[in-house]
Scaffold this motif. Sequence first.
Motif, short mmCIF file in Angstrom:
data_model
loop_
_atom_site.label_atom_id
_atom_site.label_comp_id
_atom_site.label_asym_id
_atom_site.label_seq_id
_atom_site.Cartn_x
_atom_site.Cartn_y
_atom_site.Cartn_z
N PHE A 140 0.82 -1.22 0.00
CA PHE A 140 0.00 0.00 0.00
C PHE A 140 0.85 1.26 0.00
O PHE A 140 0.52 2.25 -0.62
CB PHE A 140 -0.97 -0.03 1.19
N HIS A 141 1.99 1.20 0.71
CA HIS A 141 2.90 2.34 0.70
C HIS A 141 3.39 2.61 -0.71
O HIS A 141 3.35 3.75 -1.20
CB HIS A 141 4.11 2.07 1.60
N THR A 142 3.86 1.56 -1.37
CA THR A 142 4.46 1.77 -2.70
C THR A 142 3.40 2.20 -3.70
O THR A 142 3.65 3.01 -4.56
CB THR A 142 5.16 0.50 -3.20
N PHE A 143 2.19 1.65 -3.59
CA PHE A 143 1.17 2.03 -4.57
C PHE A 143 0.73 3.47 -4.38
O PHE A 143 0.34 4.13 -5.34
CB PHE A 143 -0.02 1.06 -4.53
N ASP A 144 0.79 3.94 -3.16
CA ASP A 144 0.49 5.34 -2.93
C ASP A 144 1.50 6.21 -3.67
O ASP A 144 1.13 7.18 -4.35
CB ASP A 144 0.53 5.63 -1.43
N GLU A 145 2.77 5.84 -3.55
CA GLU A 145 3.81 6.62 -4.23
C GLU A 145 3.67 6.51 -5.74
O GLU A 145 3.85 7.47 -6.47
CB GLU A 145 5.21 6.12 -3.82
N ARG A 146 3.36 5.29 -6.19
CA ARG A 146 3.20 5.10 -7.64
C ARG A 146 2.09 5.99 -8.21
O ARG A 146 2.20 6.50 -9.31
CB ARG A 146 2.88 3.63 -7.94
#
Lengths: 568, 600
Positions: A306-312
């Motif tokens: 979820f962290h990485t998808f937020d950044e993506r």
Amino acid sequence: MGIESKFGDSVITTSLDWVLNWGRANSLWPMPMGISCCAIEMMAAVGPKFDMARFGSEVMRFSPRQADLMIVAGTLTYKMAPVVRKIYEQMPEPKWVIAMGTCLCTGGMFDSYSVVQGLDHIIPVDVYIPGCPPRPEALIQAVMKIQEKIKRGKGTQPISRADEPVKLSVPSITTPIKKTQKESIILNMGPQHPSTHGVLRLILEIDGETIIQCVPEIGYLHRGFEKIAENKRYHQFIPYTDRLDYLAPLSNNVSYTMAVEKLLNIEIPRRGQYVRMIACELARISAHLLSLGTYALDVGAATVFFHTFDEREKIYDLIEKLAGHRFTTSYTRVGGVSRDVSPEFIAGLKDFLKDLPQTLDEMSSLLTNNRIWIDRTRGVGAISPELALSYGITGPNLRAAGVKWDLRKDMPYMLYNEMDFRVPVGTHGDAYDRYLVRSREMEESIKILHQLIDGLPEGPINADVPDVVIPTKQETYTQMEALIWHFKIISEGFKAPVGQIYSAIENPKGEFGFFIKSDGGNQPARCRIHSPAMRSVAIIPELVRGKLIADAVATVASLDPVLGEIDR
Amino acid sequence: MAADEIQKPTGININIDGRDLQVPAGTTIIKAAQQVEKFIPHFCYHPGLTVVGQCRMCYVEIEGQKKLATACSTTVTEGMKIKTDSEFVKRGQNSTLEFVLLDHPLDCPICDRGGECKLQDYTYEHGPSRSRMTEDKELLLKHETISNNVVLDQERCILCTRCTRFSSEIDGRAELVVNERASKSKINVFNGQLMESPFSGNVVDLCPVGALTSKDYRFKARPWELRHFDGLCTGCSAGCNVEIHTKHRHPGITRPDKQSPTPEIERLVPRENQMVNDWWLCDAGRWGYHFNNEDSKRLYSPMIRRNQNLESTSLKEIQASIEAVSGEWEFWVWDEAPHEEIAWAKSLLSSWNKRGRKVAGFNPLNYSKKFMEIWAAQASQPLFSSPVNYRSYKKIVSQLESYRSLETLVPILATTFGPRVRNKTLLWETRSSKDFFDAKDDLTSTLYLMDLPRTEGDLKLYKSIPEGAHALPLLNHLNSRGLLNEGITPVEILEGEMADAHPRGPVFVFAQSTQRKLPKNFVNYLKQAPFVVIADSQSGKLSDLANVVLPLELLYETKFTATNVGNLRQVSEGVQIRNPNYPAIQRGSTTVVSPTLQLL
């Protein structure tokens, strides 16, 4: 007021149909059937920004027997068709189907021998979402359409779709390996499996939890890119490159156009080079974020995802500002790029670069010293430098194995030789090192991006080669000459001189190159794509033999293959 | 003088771009350059029209001359050194194009010619890439109808005057003219009168840009969507060579009416053939292809009549029903039937004969026999042996200096000619056979285009045509001449006789759907037959009369051979335009016969 008045507050009356429909519509359990590019947008829809959980359907699990909504996303090939059909048949009635993306509506841009021209050829479809790929909002709208459809129906009547006509009879699935031991069993991991990152099929022979042999079966996403390239003019093929490594479309665009430019012997102005490098580094961060997010998810740490998808999502917003599309960018043109960078984009990029290190830190604090993470990844799928080189592995996987080889440094292209950055290298070549290398690479990319923003030169973005570079819209709308040149370049295309070239760049996954042979026409006579992930998949049997199934999951995830590029 | 002529060299030595070559005296540079495969861009030059050197696109540099020369109007001289792609020439071409584009409207995206436009091609290859022009463009007539089929756009016109030259030199009517002068010049019809020429379509082909477009083709397709096939026009017996352009739509997408899209013929354009039609095509042939696209009319399965209705059935059942018919069969072959079909018909006839069925032969009227006897006898006489041959016939025609172009128009239906065209020595006339034989003209000094004798009365006079007379028979249908060569009288000739004739028994017709109208007498004739078998590709009056229908491919769908009026046997390529759901009996490529024959 009728009978309700006697029941008190805690009782309501309604029809059974309504209750059943209400229950079904608001607890849809999607069965994600992610095949290619669209699946990434489907994942984005589940991510924190779009949050599909609002529909009571946050439980996206790869378990057909519990699901009632099948979301098929990606290009359906004839090889994949029986798998989709089988999983559909495993789902209990009542069930609904969403065909996500143009490929599943009509075959889309892949009018090739291997692609089924629409999902309704093999299973009945309720909602078609056009778009290549559709945005997550479109998927959410499709789910709402399904809800409306359910609410319109007769909930109490049995719903069977068995007699709905489909055009294509699909063959059965074959297993092309033989058992070597009496006690062992054959286990299919994929082609529809959360841990294979696409439609990779690992045929495992296992004895208990131990893998005796592993045969990777590819081709479930073979769309015929190389043949299509031979039948498209040079410019026409750029949109196809988006769908190769669909985690880094910008980088693919650059790689392809650089190859064509090498064939035509065109030099790009400095500003154009800078913009392209910005695009490449953004693509690298985006691809590595996805890679690490799904890697952690496969190993059991869902939070990172979820962290990485937020950044993506932030990167996608930036890319939308840059190229006009968030996903399939088609940003470059032969001789330059489709549009210049805007001040808003630069400002947004600066903000993003400020925030990103913090997220990387958070991710690192979640994983780097995490006991479970270390246990699951350290020493798993270790590649020695010799083995890596013998398999032709490139990119982060090679560097994790201790070989310091980065095309940006060792065979510099564009203006990377003017950039100040380090090439992170691993020591053990195991899954843990691959995680570390990717994390460090993102940090280096941030460094490069800062330099690119600061040093962005003024000037033209496109080369001054009028018979190749498409005139701007402004010129085309006002000048007869420019209109004619635009018309001719688009409809007929430019002709490339006779010859053959190979040109590669350092993609997020490794050396991504195009071999183009020209016979002097406006289409390539032959186009071959060098795929780095292909080599990573080839090495899997070596790495998982004698290991546990759980190790195979970590190994595959850490190698980060992408099937669009492998099957081509 | 005679000695001088002997000393004269047979060719002139020139040098083009460093290559030496020898060309006949009087050759223009543009033609000489073709010998060394150097293409010199041009707008106004056309091999079939006079040279005017108007567009200034065909510039070449000649060594020793300060100015550029136009390749189309400059004849070669001994030792001439020509450069076709020097910097000087390139600058000249570039400037010419910039000048031409000054007032050209930004129409490419909506222009029919876009993609096959010479102005586009040359601008991309030789012209400037950006404009220096900031002034407004001139506004002129847009989409002005100038004939029933042709639309004029004056803004797009580059004033090459190909169309006006065609109109005055080839067509002779001079309907298109240049109005006003210099920068005000524009093409228009004379005095506002619509074009009446039956060859108006050729000006659309001639136009190098999109100034003249045909109503029929407007906005139907882009050139790169079209597939090209080399075919023959099926309109008449001239056998004009055409290119058939078809558009194949994406087969994967079904239309809202659940039909998958069918490939269609979008247009016919003439193909150069100096022995037949030069570069031209008449309007009747050019726009007469539409019946091919009428998919709803297609016959797509064998049918048999039961209780007044035609019903689909199997070939076996058809065979049985034919077996059950008694009487003397008549075979009729249509004038459009290509040689492949005639071969099919002939083999069918012989197999029926062998099986002991009574067969009366092809087109079997009494008149037919008599006509064929005379035809065979006349074949050795100069009257028919020479003038009917297209080449010698051309020789005669070439004497018509002022209307030399008429040579190309001759094979086309008699009605398309003007009433009378007079020349110093020859009189050119079209007449019905009756008038022709009644006239007491001097047959040796007048060239006649005449109908073939249609009645027994005509036949007697026909025999009396003296030797050395210049009379050319007109054959009106695609393969009429081929039928005569095969010993079968064309239906066209028998029409007069048919009014009073009755069939002897059941009739088998090898028909062929074309743009031609059905002969009334033939329909009446068929109505009297006890049993009719029709082999055709589209439904219509004939299939309405039929007891049995055999579906055939359309003419354009098979590779077919036909003999034109000049006794030239030509082949037309097969085009795929059938709805794939419709199976049709294939006629085979040459003499191969359909498998259905075995059943019959």
